[in-house]
Design an enzyme around this catalytic site. Sequence first.
Site, mmCIF file in Angstrom:
data_model
loop_
_atom_site.group_PDB
_atom_site.id
_atom_site.type_symbol
_atom_site.label_atom_id
_atom_site.label_comp_id
_atom_site.label_asym_id
_atom_site.label_seq_id
_atom_site.Cartn_x
_atom_site.Cartn_y
_atom_site.Cartn_z
ATOM 1 N N THR A 54 45.185 -38.739 -16.638
ATOM 2 C CA THR A 54 43.750 -39.042 -16.500
ATOM 3 C C THR A 54 43.056 -38.740 -17.831
ATOM 4 O O THR A 54 43.689 -38.238 -18.758
ATOM 5 C CB THR A 54 43.147 -38.223 -15.320
ATOM 6 O OG1 THR A 54 43.847 -38.548 -14.129
ATOM 7 C CG2 THR A 54 41.697 -38.398 -15.103
ATOM 8 N N SER B 145 40.347 -37.947 -4.682
ATOM 9 C CA SER B 145 40.525 -37.624 -6.097
ATOM 10 C C SER B 145 40.073 -36.186 -6.363
ATOM 11 O O SER B 145 39.333 -35.597 -5.576
ATOM 12 C CB SER B 145 39.654 -38.580 -6.920
ATOM 13 O OG SER B 145 39.642 -38.213 -8.274
ATOM 14 N N GLY C 189 43.748 -33.610 -15.455
ATOM 15 C CA GLY C 189 44.625 -32.503 -15.071
ATOM 16 C C GLY C 189 44.944 -32.435 -13.593
ATOM 17 O O GLY C 189 45.294 -31.362 -13.094
HETATM 18 N N1 GLY Z 1 44.510 -39.303 -10.106
HETATM 19 C C1 GLY Z 1 43.897 -38.081 -10.335
HETATM 20 C C2 GLY Z 1 42.707 -37.862 -9.469
HETATM 21 O O1 GLY Z 1 42.105 -38.817 -9.055
HETATM 22 O O2 GLY Z 1 42.361 -36.757 -9.175
#
Ligand code: GLY
Length: 551
Positions: free
Chosen positions: A360, A431, A451
């Site tokens: 991310t 998320s 992270g």
């Molecule tokens: N893919 C990482 C999140 O959305 O937290």
Amino acid sequence: MVLLFAFIGSAQAQLKTPSVSAIASAHPIATAAGHEVLAAGGNAFDAAVAVSATLAVVEPAGSGIGGGGFWLLHRAEDNFQTMVDGRERAPLAAHRDMYLDDDGAVIKGLSMNGALAAGIPGEPAALVHIAEKYGRLPLSTSLAPAIRAARDGFAVDERYRKLVGFRLKQMQKDSETATIFLHNNQAPAVGHIIKQPDLANTLAAIASNGRAGFYSGDVAEKLIKGVHQGGGIWSQQDLDEYQVLERQPIRGNYNGIRITSAAPPSSGGIALVTMFNILSGFELDKMDEATRIHTIVEAMRRAYRDRAEYLGDPDFVDIPTDKLTHPFYADGLRNSIRLDHATASSNLPGVVQNSAGQDTTHFSVLDQEGNRVAATLSINYPFGATFTAAGTGVLLNNEMDDFSAKPGAPNAYGLVGAEANAIAPGKRPLSSMSPTFLETDDRLAILGTPGGSRIITMVLLGALEFAANKTAADWVSRPRFHHQFLPDAIQFEAAALTTAQRAELESLGHQLKATNRQYGNMQAILWHKANNQIEAASDPRGNGKADTYKH
Ligand code: GLY
């Protein structure tokens, strides 16, 4: 008299506009793209479009137009705030058990690698939405730096090589991905130039035709064809139906600091406010360091338990947001904390904890009018699904892995839960992305980080640094620790705990688990309104760039 003085001081602070603009992002080319667009007369929202699209090109491991994200916006002229939700959606042909075998066991890797792992991208629609509703410049201007970077290429650095290292075997399995992002089927050398002509054309199509440039026509046809060839299930209806949503940010307060953060389908804002509400009943600054860490960990444990139990896509599940963010609710959670002993997670009502992806990206922008953006974007694991739809340059996300592949079934601990985050057609996966603003009468912070499931606790630790009046450079570099309810252990960077603190935490009943490496890549801006000084800081763990500029 004192009150009047305070009021005048505060009113003066409100009237000021920032002396310079500031951008902090995970890549110098993306930070430069944002400043280029500000210099061309754009505002923070145009700059956010430029930075997002450029990160999609030069940091392909972290985010991309094949992925999604959350953009937290503040418009200075009327103090309007919103969260633009460009999170991916499950395809309409998705179903609850799509990653299970005939015996009901999770098929390893299916929600991680290849086209079946990909949700319907939201980032292209979000960029068009932000540009048209909040920006000043045409997309042809705000996307120009990204198109240029894709055509001319960018140089591979050590971080890129390291992230390829995590995913090399999977990247080698898709020839389109290998051709674009590898060199001779291996991690490219530092300095190797990655050019992405197909991605440049796709970005140019968005610049010319807006959302139709991605979600219909030639690009859409190639996306669907490529996804089907790769075993995926996207349809034109999925692309037609994808909608950007605007959501009310989550708000809270901690010792006079106003917190504004991401709303569901992110768990970030709610978990942050729960933790701050719990912590506001303790005098952290009067505690010795080990007790302080213990107390923060106990707040993390409780907020992450609730995250797993209650949170999911708010358009599919009822989330008790008012309860979870209410100070009275936190009072109850706080009362269960003992300062002389860790609470075993098994002594709290149990739920399955799924972990969010590790990669991310995050960036922060402040313009000279005071408009601001905190944006956290993702394709989930490094290089997402490691699958590129042929002829589009679009590397697909594996955000479907953020759903609970098997909710309701007892896990190894006999715990059940995570029903709120079960897969359903058209649903957005839960998320942890937590773009955040912190504000007092005289200071403003814009921050966030990648992270995975540790994002929320990194933002918490950064915010506690803000509360302690530390610099932005302190927040992004401070050593980190984390607890997420399950596994029941404090995860920590080596520098976060001294030997004595480790012994003390163990004597309180905590299990400790050092992380193999440092984690996170925080990008932060701090505006001291009283003297109009602005700090921008990029996490030393990454190779981002934070700077200020007078336009
Ligand atoms: N893919 C990482 C999140 O959305 O937290």
